[in-house]
Design a protein around this motif. Structure first.
Motif, PDB file in Angstrom:
ATOM      1  N   ILE A 373       0.833  -1.217   0.000  1.00  0.00           N
ATOM      2  CA  ILE A 373       0.000   0.000   0.000  1.00  0.00           C
ATOM      3  C   ILE A 373       0.864   1.263   0.000  1.00  0.00           C
ATOM      4  O   ILE A 373       1.775   1.406   0.825  1.00  0.00           O
ATOM      5  N   VAL A 374       0.544   2.141  -0.927  1.00  0.00           N
ATOM      6  CA  VAL A 374       1.259   3.416  -1.024  1.00  0.00           C
ATOM      7  C   VAL A 374       0.243   4.553  -1.124  1.00  0.00           C
ATOM      8  O   VAL A 374      -0.700   4.497  -1.917  1.00  0.00           O
ATOM      9  N   ASN A 375       0.449   5.597  -0.301  1.00  0.00           N
ATOM     10  CA  ASN A 375      -0.411   6.783  -0.354  1.00  0.00           C
ATOM     11  C   ASN A 375       0.038   7.713  -1.470  1.00  0.00           C
ATOM     12  O   ASN A 375       1.240   7.902  -1.681  1.00  0.00           O
ATOM     13  N   ILE A 376      -0.951   8.300  -2.125  1.00  0.00           N
ATOM     14  CA  ILE A 376      -0.664   9.231  -3.226  1.00  0.00           C
ATOM     15  C   ILE A 376      -1.278  10.602  -2.885  1.00  0.00           C
ATOM     16  O   ILE A 376      -2.118  10.682  -1.971  1.00  0.00           O
ATOM     17  N   PRO A 377      -0.880  11.659  -3.584  1.00  0.00           N
ATOM     18  CA  PRO A 377      -1.393  12.987  -3.222  1.00  0.00           C
ATOM     19  C   PRO A 377      -2.907  13.015  -3.112  1.00  0.00           C
ATOM     20  O   PRO A 377      -3.617  12.522  -3.997  1.00  0.00           O
TER      21      PRO A 377
END
Ligand SMILES: Cc1ncc(COP(=O)(O)O)c(C=O)c1O
Length: 381
Positions: A373-377
């Motif tokens: 899981i990676v957060n994006i703007p």
């Protein structure tokens, strides 16, 4: 750079209409912020009491659908006091998730208690009711109506799920398990203001709920937190405990407990009130962005996390689920090197040596998500 990552970076730049640095989450001040903050300066009431603190507490009760809200200095102190009021004492244990921000766990430890790390669900990324149930079936034991951990002989005094990035956990199922074992639920809704589960605001399901107004949240008071509850007596106790436990008196200083100075200053409450007025607009803006992200990532065959059918998410931090850790590393490197801020989900708390000694289950889902899981703007546009 991979073709995919190049296209993603361009899409995010176009979404925000800039080729400059794009942060993960920046605050937006477009309403009455300056006016309300100036009011507190003009009135000289910038500190621990004032009309904006009272207004903020009323607004938070309305937004969270609870009977009582208490403004405090930050979400971490709100969690600490909420746990204490739920009945957590030194030597007790609290069921929670290891896939969370460190404050969830620190608040337990500040009370002299220990976390028990239970796995999350893949779909919510939050505490799994089935995993909690399985743990309690193996280790729980009722003694005179109180749940104990057979392995440690300690009381399991609370269960604290966290609504990861604003996506609600499976609250109905979790409440069922907690009720079966007579364990109070305290919601870490720090990230989830405005999110709903079966059309009811999160934070209102547990004995107490907690929100954060840190600068990286959807609405901010600069720094701040709120404790919410439907139990008016508990709410009054929370106010008392967070205001040095001073007995109201026109001039004497008498304190009937060892309380905390956790009051939110009026200056911060003023900022928060102006921000809360814009919450519906902010959430609408984020939901539109989420919709655009979803169709874009779908077209690329990448999983973008969306709300579950019975929920409404506030989409605080949006995220993609990548194929594996290698893909994750490449994505993080290439986006950050090109001015698009992205961040991995938290390292599982027990992986830090400081927090390694606590009881935990197998953590299969948490480990899966940690790698992908990676957060994006996600800022309001
Ligand atoms: C899940 C969670 N719990 C607690 C907190 C603590 O809130 P604060 O930073 O206001 O102390 C945060 C965020 O900051 C959070 O994300």
């Amino acid at each position: 750079m991979s073709k995919y990552n190049k296209e993603i970076i361009s899409f995010i730049q176009d979404s925000y209409g800039t080729h400059e640095f794009i942060p993960l989450h920046a605050p937006v001040f477009l309403g009455n912020e300056k006016k309300y903050v100036a009011d507190t300066i003009d009135s000289t009431f910038v500190s621990s009491v004032g009309t904006y603190v009272d207004k903020f507490e009323l607004m938070m009760s309305s937004i969270s659908g609870t009977n009582k809200s208490i403004a405090v200095v930050n979400g971490t102190s709100a969690l600490q006091v909420a746990l204490r009021l739920a009945g957590v004492n030194a030597g007790d244990e609290v069921i929670t998730q290891a896939l969370t921000f460190i404050a969830t766990i620190n608040a337990i430890i500040y009370n002299g208690a220990s976390p028990i790390f239970i796995d999350v669900d893949i779909d919510t990324m939050g505490l799994s009711p089935n995993a909690v149930d399985a743990f309690l079936e193996e280790f729980g034991e009722m003694r005179e109506g109180i749940c104990y951990n057979k392995k440690t002989n300690r009381k399991i005094a609370a269960c604290m799920p966290m609504h990861t990035f604003g996506f609600p956990v499976h609250l109905d199922d979790l409440l069922k398990v907690c009720n079966k074992w007579n364990i109070p639920l305290v919601e870490d809704a720090a990230e989830a203001i405005g999110s709903e589960y079966h059309s009811k605001p999160v934070g209102s399901f547990g004995k107490l709920g907690v929100f954060s107004f840190n600068g990286n949240k959807i609405v901010t008071s600069g720094g701040g937190g709120a404790i919410v509850t439907n139990d008016i007596e508990l709410g009054i106790k929370a106010k008392h405990l967070t205001t040095t436990a001073k007995i109201p008196h026109p001039y004497e200083y008498v304190h009937d407990e060892i309380g905390y100075n956790f009051r939110m200053p009026n200056l911060n409450a003023a900022l928060a009130c102006a921000q809360l007025e814009q919450l519906p607009k902010f959430i609408d803006s984020k939901r539109t962005l989420a919709f655009e992200y979803d169709s874009f990532f779908k077209s690329k065959g990448i999983k973008f996390r969306t709300e579950l059918p019975q929920t409404q998410a506030n989409y605080w931090l949006m995220c993609v689920e990548l194929e594996n850790k290698q893909e994750r590393e490449a994505f993080l490197k290439e986006t950050n090197e090109n001015g698009v801020m992205t961040r991995p989900i938290w390292q599982l708390i027990f992986k830090s040596p400081l927090y390694a000694g606590f009881q935990k289950d197998e953590q299969i889902n948490a480990m899966y998500l940690e790698d992908r899981i990676v957060n994006i703007p996600s800022s309001v546009r």
